[in-house]
Design a protein around this motif. Sequence first.
Motif: not given
Length: 422
Positions: A58-87
């Motif tokens: 819920w915190h480590d993201r940009f305002p315009g997009l949330g992480f898919s397949n993650l609950q707000p209190g979960e911590f994204a893996s490094k690949e999920q973070v990289a994929d997030y910026f691609v998306d």
Amino acid sequence: MTTQEVEVLVVGAGQAGVAMSEHLGNRGINHVVLERHRIAERWRSMRWDSLVANGPAWHDRFPGLGFSNLQPGEFASKEQVADYFVDYARKIGAPIRCGVDVTSVRRNAGAPGFRVETSVGSYNARYVVAATGPFQRPVIPAVVPETAALLQMHSSSYRNPGQLPEGGVLVVGAGSSGVQIAAEIQRSGRQVFLSVGPHDRPPRSYRGRDFCWWLGVLGMWDASTPPQGAEHVTIAVSGADGGHTVDFRELAAEGITLVGRTEAYDGGTMRFAGDLRKNIANGDAHYLQLLNQADAYVERNGLDLPEEPEARVLRPDPESLKTPILELDLETAGVASIIWATGFVQDYSWLQVDAFDPNGRPKQQRGVSTEPGIYFLGLPWQSRRGSSFIWGVWHDAKYVADQIAIQQGYLAHNEQDALVGA
């Protein structure tokens, strides 16, 4: 080969470059983002396999997009973070060109803007944004000679315990990276020595709120300068295993041997500073101070957050803290590897303009360089404590884009004057 014309050229397509592209695009400013490898490449190839983000989704993201397949209190893996910026780059239609290495940026002689040489040709750019961030060149202190019978690697090259030779491991550096790597290696069955320097040690959560939330409501993310004497103090916090408070006494109870700062090496013997107790005590003081500030905030605002008295209970001191080791014969101790979790330095050798002090640090204020037309993004403490974090760089990018738009306004005014005069 023809030279391409562009208003703004952004170097780097990590979190800083993607954020910069969004704000430039929102203002209709013509730009291109050049990336040597892939989008957010450092998240993929300069991190260990099990790394997760140190802040919740819920915190480590940009305002315009949330992480898919993650609950707000979960911590994204490094690949999920990289994929997030691609998306995110796809979502905003960022004009990113990957596989392009910027080799030099020089001011044009007798003409506005800069000539940018790259591996695929040249650009003329009115403005250049260096968005390569703070993690450019790994630093390994010149302590142990390369000829020593030890495997030495930087934390950016570490992937998992399986790549290390048999034997114990000394991990130098007790920030987030060093702590998590040391714990992972210890769980693999190896003896681990962890060299602990000065650090801040916040609670992962307290009274039902993550430390990112506490730093926000207490105004600490927006601090404009670090406390005096703490400009380079690291933060020991972890999102691993669902997130937990870093507790050096707990690490010792699990089998890790704590030592002080690594100082010198001589004939197979590593020498450590006698500062372990001081470093742990200062980290404890920082931890307890944040709990006090949180309690005061709860009382001041009448919040119904459950008390957590057990958070103030510290474990007993381990033997390595009671009687610190000052010298260690590495061979006798069975240490076969050293992992240097000792950070990075910036490398702007490609940016050949008058924008740096004698130590090579950018001369800038909130990303606006002393060299007109050059901007920086992603620097630690660029405008606030949160500047080098995912959400912080997004806000800094907005400010830099505003400054570029202001300069464009002045140029447009001059051009209009010229047309009227004609």
